[in-house]
Structure formats: structure tokens, C-alpha cells
Write an enzyme that holds these catalytic residues in place. Structure first.
Site, PDB file in Angstrom:
ATOM      1  N   HIS A 138       0.801  -1.166   0.029  1.00 46.97           N
ATOM      2  CA  HIS A 138       0.120  -0.185   0.028  1.00 46.97           C
ATOM      3  C   HIS A 138       0.913   1.455   0.039  1.00 46.97           C
ATOM      4  O   HIS A 138       1.812   1.049   0.766  1.00 46.97           O
ATOM      5  CB  HIS A 138      -0.875   0.108   0.981  1.00 46.97           C
ATOM      6  CG  HIS A 138      -1.873  -0.929   1.037  1.00 46.97           C
ATOM      7  ND1 HIS A 138      -1.985  -2.359   1.393  1.00 46.97           N
ATOM      8  CD2 HIS A 138      -3.176  -0.644   1.046  1.00 46.97           C
ATOM      9  CE1 HIS A 138      -2.874  -2.731   1.422  1.00 46.97           C
ATOM     10  NE2 HIS A 138      -4.053  -1.737   1.317  1.00 46.97           N
ATOM     11  N   PHE A 270       6.955  18.721  -5.041  1.00 47.10           N
ATOM     12  CA  PHE A 270       6.237  17.951  -3.710  1.00 47.10           C
ATOM     13  C   PHE A 270       5.203  19.079  -3.260  1.00 47.10           C
ATOM     14  O   PHE A 270       4.030  18.932  -2.904  1.00 47.10           O
ATOM     15  CB  PHE A 270       6.840  17.264  -2.794  1.00 47.10           C
ATOM     16  CG  PHE A 270       7.492  15.998  -3.378  1.00 47.10           C
ATOM     17  CD1 PHE A 270       6.744  15.022  -3.800  1.00 47.10           C
ATOM     18  CD2 PHE A 270       8.833  15.938  -3.688  1.00 47.10           C
ATOM     19  CE1 PHE A 270       7.261  13.751  -4.306  1.00 47.10           C
ATOM     20  CE2 PHE A 270       9.434  14.738  -4.004  1.00 47.10           C
ATOM     21  CZ  PHE A 270       8.596  13.539  -4.423  1.00 47.10           C
TER      22      PHE A 270
END
Length: 324
Positions: A138, A270
Site C-alpha cells: 500500500h 512536492f
């Protein structure tokens, strides 16, 4: 054939059809259609400008254009991501994490292919990783979405999954996930971006690229709800870059790096929604390292210099009195 016989046949067919419809309806109710991949596909599209998961920006400027298959923007209720059709997984996954997303729901283990991908694209199935030696890793963890089963189920879509070496996925990676939730339980709000970079092979008959490293960026806000306005030059950020291999350290702090370094390696921006001067201040730091000349400790440095000067003057005068 008499009229009575025909009526009996028609009635029999009618009640058979009714019974079949009732059986399908009951199956839908008890098999959890609302939590299924089909139900998730039917979710209405989310406006990129209103997605809370892109509060800090769109790292790769992903778009929803079908002409952009290696940087395809997908917006879920519980996270946002850039999907790469050619790598068979996400470039990055971005999500908000605060107390409102946490509850007591257990893992649904509802692994499913993401049916919301464009028609004609290969669907990576949960069984695609079988026998590969890699975990279905994940990016946004299941435990970050425990408020209800629908949210938890969404984390098991394969567009949120990358191949991770077991020692990476079950060690330092999961320990950082736990630490992030500890920060939330202390009252913080986090904005997290995670993904992989590089290539060390392929699995699923060449459809899925195995990243050479996995990385994560965490922005820590002490006051939830402020979004970008809550980010300043003193905001804590955590960035890690981990080799995607077995035998690595289980201590996530061994893999800390700077956001600047990750941006150089990935080509992403980012914190594109954050003012550039603040980006410059926080992206060059490595979490926990001491940087003397910054706004956080300049006052303490000034006091230290002042005290040192007074001590030196006092010693000088003391020596003069002693005639030394």
C-alpha cells in the site's frame, strides 16, 4: 394445449422471473455491493481544485487527459494519485491524514482491480503479484482509513499498490506509517505523498515495474484545518528514501533525506502550492538535523554569543586586577 395449461405455464415463467430478480437483489444486499469495486467506479469525479488530498500541490502536474497515460490523474474520495499505465502502478499517491479519517474499522482485505481506469488499459489484478516474491505494498495504508468500511476498501484498489520487498514493506515502511498516526493522535494534521522510483525488474508478465526505491514525504501541521496557510519556514517535514530490497534496516530514521534530494531523483515538485521562499527553507532540511542559522534557533545562538562575550570580558578584567 388448453387455455388453463397456457395460463399455468405463463404463471410459472412469471414467478420464476420474479424469484430470480429477488435472488439477485438479495445477493446484492448481502454481498456488499456498496463496498465493491463496481460501486467505487460509479463514484462521481472529484474536481481537482477541490480535492483536499492535493492541498500541497500536484507533484507531477498529472492530468485526467487520456493522452497522458504515464501521468494520469485519478481522484478518489480518500486519496489522489498519478497513475502510470506503462509501469502498471502509481507514480505517487497523495493524501490528507487527520483524526477525522481514523476509527475502529478492521482491514477489509477487499483487494480489487481498479475499474475506473480508462477503457482498454490493462487492469492489474490482486493475483498479478502471486509468486513474484514481492508484497502488494500500500502507498496510503489501510490503517490510515479506518473511519468506515468504504474508505478502507478504497485503499485496496490496485492503483494504490506497488511491489515492495517484504523487509521494506513490513519493516521500516510500516514503522513510519505507525509513527505518522502517532503524530495525528497527538493533534497534528499530515499531508503525505508516497511512491517509488527507478526500476529493478518487472512482474505480472512484464505489466508491473518493480521500483528500485520507495520514498515518502510528510508535512506536519500542528494546527489542523489551516492547509497551505499553516505551512511556514519552521514547519516540520519528514522525507525518506528506502531501498526496495530485503535485509535493510527496520529503523525508518536510517533512511531520512531532504525533499530537495527526492525532487532531484524523481523530477517532482512536492510542495508546489507552498510559496517558493517557504519551500526553499523547509525542503533543504533533513528531519532532526541541527541547522544553526535559521529562524528557529537564531535567538538561542544570539544569547549564547552574548553570554560568551560577557564571560570573556569578565575574565579579562579579572586578570587585569590580578596583574596577570
Amino acid at each position: 394445449m388448453g387455455n388453463n395449461s397456457r395460463r399455468r405455464i405463463i404463471k410459472s415463467i412469471f414467478w420464476s422471473v420474479c424469484g430470480a430478480c429477488l435472488a439477485i437483489a438479495l445477493l446484492g444486499i448481502f454481498s456488499g455491493f456498496p463496498e465493491s469495486a463496481l460501486a467505487l467506479k460509479r463514484n462521481p469525479a472529484i474536481d481537482p481544485t477541490s480535492s483536499v488530498h492535493l492541498t500541497m500541490g500536484n507533484p507531477s502536474q498529472a492530468t485526467t487527459s487520456l493522452q497522458n497515460p504515464t501521468n494520469y490523474l485519478m481522484l478518489k474520495r480518500t486519496y489522489a494519485l498519478s497513475y502510470n499505465r506503462d509501469r502498471g502502478g502509481p507514480n505517487w499517491v497523495s493524501w490528507q491524514l487527520n483524526s477525522s479519517w481514523l476509527g475502529r474499522v478492521q482491514r477489509t482485505e477487499d483487494w480489487n482491480a481498479d475499474l475506473s481506469l480508462p477503457s482498454g488499459w490493462d487492469l492489474i489484478s490482486p493475483s498479478s503479484y502471486k509468486g513474484s516474491g514481492y508484497d502488494r505494498g500500500h502507498m496510503i495504508p489501510s490503517d490510515d482509513r479506518t473511519k468506515n468500511t468504504r474508505d478502507n476498501s478504497e485503499t485496496f484498489q490496485m492503483t494504490n499498490i506497488l511491489p515492495q520487498a517484504p523487509d521494506n514493506n513490513r519493516g521500516a515502511w510500516v514503522e513510519l506509517e505507525k509513527y505518522a498516526r502517532e503524530l495525528v493522535r497527538k493533534g497534528n494534521e499530515l499531508y503525505i505523498i508516497a511512491g517509488g522510483v527507478g526500476q529493478k525488474g518487472k512482474i505480472a508478465r512484464g505489466k508491473v515495474v518493480v521500483p528500485a526505491r520507495t520514498w515518502k514525504v510528510i508535512i506536519v501541521l500542528e494546527r489542523p484545518g489551516e492547509g497551505v496557510s499553516g505551512v511556514n519556514s519552521n514547519t516540520r517535514t519528514i522525507a525518506v528514501d528506502m531501498p526496495n530490497e530485503n535485509g535493510i534496516s527496520q529503523d525508518w530514521q536510517q533512511f531520512k533525506t531532504s525533499i530537495d534530494k527526492l525532487e532531484a531523483d524523481t523530477g517532482y515538485d512536492f510542495l508546489s502550492a507552498v510559496p517558493s521562499d517557504i519551500q526553499s527553507a523547509i525542503e533543504s532540511r533533513v528531519d532532526g538535523e541541527i541547522t544553526f542559522f535559521n529562524s528557529r534557533n537564531i535567538f538561542g545562538i544570539g544569547i549564547f554569543v552574548l553570554v560568551a562575550a560577557l564571560v570573556a570580558i569578565g575574565l579579562y578584567k579579572f586578570k587585569q586586577r590580578l596583574g596577570l
